[in-house]
Design an enzyme around this catalytic site. Structure first.
Site, short mmCIF file in Angstrom:
data_model
loop_
_atom_site.label_atom_id
_atom_site.label_comp_id
_atom_site.label_asym_id
_atom_site.label_seq_id
_atom_site.Cartn_x
_atom_site.Cartn_y
_atom_site.Cartn_z
N GLY A 277 0.83 -1.19 0.00
CA GLY A 277 0.00 0.00 0.00
C GLY A 277 0.87 1.25 0.00
O GLY A 277 2.04 1.21 0.39
N CYS A 278 0.29 2.36 -0.42
CA CYS A 278 1.08 3.59 -0.52
C CYS A 278 1.50 4.11 0.85
O CYS A 278 2.67 4.41 1.09
CB CYS A 278 0.32 4.65 -1.31
SG CYS A 278 -1.36 4.99 -0.72
#
Length: 308
Positions: free
Chosen positions: A114-115
């Site tokens: 995930g970012c």
């Protein structure tokens, strides 16, 4: 011979960017389903099983369905950009700098980080692994991201309503990113995660504040910075800043980038530190990370085609 790549979910934000960036590269040949065939299970099954690589840019449930369409005997190798498999058994976490480039290169199933976790883990995981920060401290993560990370609905909301400057969310806690932060950070507790979206299309800042004087066994800020610099030495993607500027900026019109820039700031008396990661939520936080893993899995230089 070019490697064939099928991007399932190519019409979404991450998928579109991956298509745009792979299309001109002669090392890859994109398998494309036109029109209604994109949602035809039979056509998708065929493409998923014929491709050398499948990149899934889908919601979690749809990603699980796509994986189920791949025959057990298929040689197709998968990179999934959803959260569906980030802590799943049998999947390799697609953060080469943390898990090892050889591990990603040899993987059959890779889950794209995930970012927000990318920024958090880049800062914390090496320090916990090296014993400079304790695994059982209740860490806090304060982060802001460009609105492009929220998908088409959020993009439309921000662009149609020009009055939104900041959107805090995850206020009920229990955010879906916590599992990968805890697992891949080697932590005992879930961090307190405070995400927000700002009025910029792309870009991200992730901060971990550290009350060093109160954290048992925490190393001094200079030691934290030196350890991160050593850990990422030679990385074409991750850098650790030497300077301590008076301010850090996210610019609303910043171009896309696959870089991940880490900073360590400290109080003059050494009692506190702020670890900050700057990245592009669509770069190292999404499509850039997928391309980096794809490069390694295809036996190419990991930086090929990256915006560095």
């Amino acid at each position: 011979m070019a490697h064939t790549v099928f991007i399932d979910g190519a019409a979404g934000t991450t998928g579109l960017e991956i298509v745009e960036r792979l299309a001109p590269r002669p090392e890859f040949e994109l398998l494309v389903l036109e029109g209604d065939r994109r949602k035809d299970p039979a056509a998708r099954r065929e493409a998923l099983n014929e491709a050398d690589f499948a990149i899934l840019c889908l919601p979690d449930d749809a990603a699980r369905e796509a994986v189920a369409l791949i025959d057990p005997a298929s040689v197709t190798r998968v990179i999934d950009a959803s959260t569906a498999f980030r802590v799943a058994t049998g999947w390799t976490y697609g953060f080469p700098e943390l898990v090892g480039r050889d591990v990603v290169a040899g993987a059959q199933r890779v889950s794209n980080p995930g970012c927000y976790p990318t920024g958090f883990l880049a800062l914390v995981a090496p320090l916990v692994r090296g014993g400079l920060l304790p695994a059982d401290w209740p860490y806090t993560v304060n982060a802001v991201s460009g609105y492009s990370g929220g998908g088409k609905a959020l993009i439309e909301r921000f662009e149609d309503d020009g009055d939104i400057a900041w959107r805090g969310y995850g206020l009920a806690l229990g955010h879906k990113h916590l599992a990968e932060m805890r697992r891949h950070g080697g932590l005992v507790h879930d961090p307190v995660f405070s995400p927000a979206v700002i009025a910029a299309h792309r870009g991200m800042a992730v901060e971990v504040p550290l009350p060093l004087v109160a954290i048992p066994g925490a190393a001094p800020a200079d030691a934290l910075r030196n350890a991160l610099a050593e850990f990422y030495a030679g990385s074409p993607v991750v850098s650790v800043a030497d300077a301590r500027p008076d301010e850090l900026l996210l610019r609303a019109g910043a171009p896309g980038s696959d870089r991940l820039e880490l900073h360590v700031f400290a109080a003059a008396d050494g009692s506190q530190a702020r670890l900050i990661a700057l990245l592009d939520n669509l770069g190292k936080g999404a499509s850039g990370a997928a391309i980096q893993s794809l490069n390694l899995m295809a036996g190419l230089d990991e930086a090929s085609g990256l915006r560095l």
